[in-house]
Enzyme design. Sequence first.
Site, PDB file in Angstrom:
ATOM      1  CG  ASN A  91      67.868  96.363  97.690  1.00  0.00           C
ATOM      2  OD1 ASN A  91      68.846  97.043  97.986  1.00  0.00           O
ATOM      3  ND2 ASN A  91      67.669  95.147  98.172  1.00  0.00           N
ATOM      4  CG  HIS A 121      64.668 107.198  72.632  1.00  0.00           C
ATOM      5  ND1 HIS A 121      64.738 108.552  72.805  1.00  0.00           N
ATOM      6  CD2 HIS A 121      64.965 106.642  73.833  1.00  0.00           C
ATOM      7  CE1 HIS A 121      65.080 108.817  74.049  1.00  0.00           C
ATOM      8  NE2 HIS A 121      65.221 107.685  74.699  1.00  0.00           N
ATOM      9  N   GLY A 148      65.970  91.491  91.326  1.00  0.00           N
ATOM     10  CA  GLY A 148      67.087  92.356  90.967  1.00  0.00           C
ATOM     11  C   GLY A 148      67.402  92.366  89.482  1.00  0.00           C
ATOM     12  CB  THR A 171      58.616  92.632  76.118  1.00  0.00           C
ATOM     13  OG1 THR A 171      58.101  91.300  76.012  1.00  0.00           O
ATOM     14  CG2 THR A 171      60.129  92.594  76.256  1.00  0.00           C
ATOM     15  CE  LYS A 172      54.188  87.692  76.466  1.00  0.00           C
ATOM     16  NZ  LYS A 172      53.923  86.672  75.493  1.00  0.00           N
ATOM     17  CE  LYS A 189      55.454  77.605  91.966  1.00  0.00           C
ATOM     18  NZ  LYS A 189      56.396  77.543  93.076  1.00  0.00           N
TER      19      LYS A 189
END
Length: 191
Positions: A91, A121, A148, A171-172, A189
């Site tokens: 999208n 960084h 989104g 993050t994992k 879920k």
Amino acid sequence: MDSSNDTKYAEQKKMLAGEPYFGGDPYLTELRKQSQERAAKLAIVRHEPAKYSAAIRELLGSVGDDKAIMESPMFFDYGCNTQVGKRFQMNISCTILDCARVDIGDDVLFGPCVKIFTAEHPVDPVARLTGVESARPIKIGNNVWIGGSAIILPGVTIGNNVTVGAGSVVTKDVPDNVVVAGNPAQIIKLV
């Protein structure tokens, strides 16, 4: 390859190998410029089927079929480091910082404003001033819907049949057959 080419491509080789590299390197800067030009071309030919699939193939490293849909505006660091499978749909306003390889499976849907970040960084403020950065690849399995404004961080692998809730920060790694949501994203879920 002669030694002048070795020097020209040195930072790109380090970047793709996951080693620290200088992001301001002139060759990398030129590659990013070319990616922006290809993304702009894609926006222009969006409603010209004969040119649209070819423009997607020019932008990305590989495309699984001619059914990919990518809405503008969009941003890629390089484009050529992103591989998408069959029936990929992206999208509007998505960003893929593909300083490392990004592999996206078949039947993957991106909601608006999805962000895929392979670049990192240094956390150390002095090291950060040097302009040296690094990148880790991201892999997204088959039949994945990324809602989104979700953000996928460097080095993450997302399994098959996964839904990532809107606004989540992944993050994992995410296993197959789950719904994840939140910041940081957690399994909410099983599916």
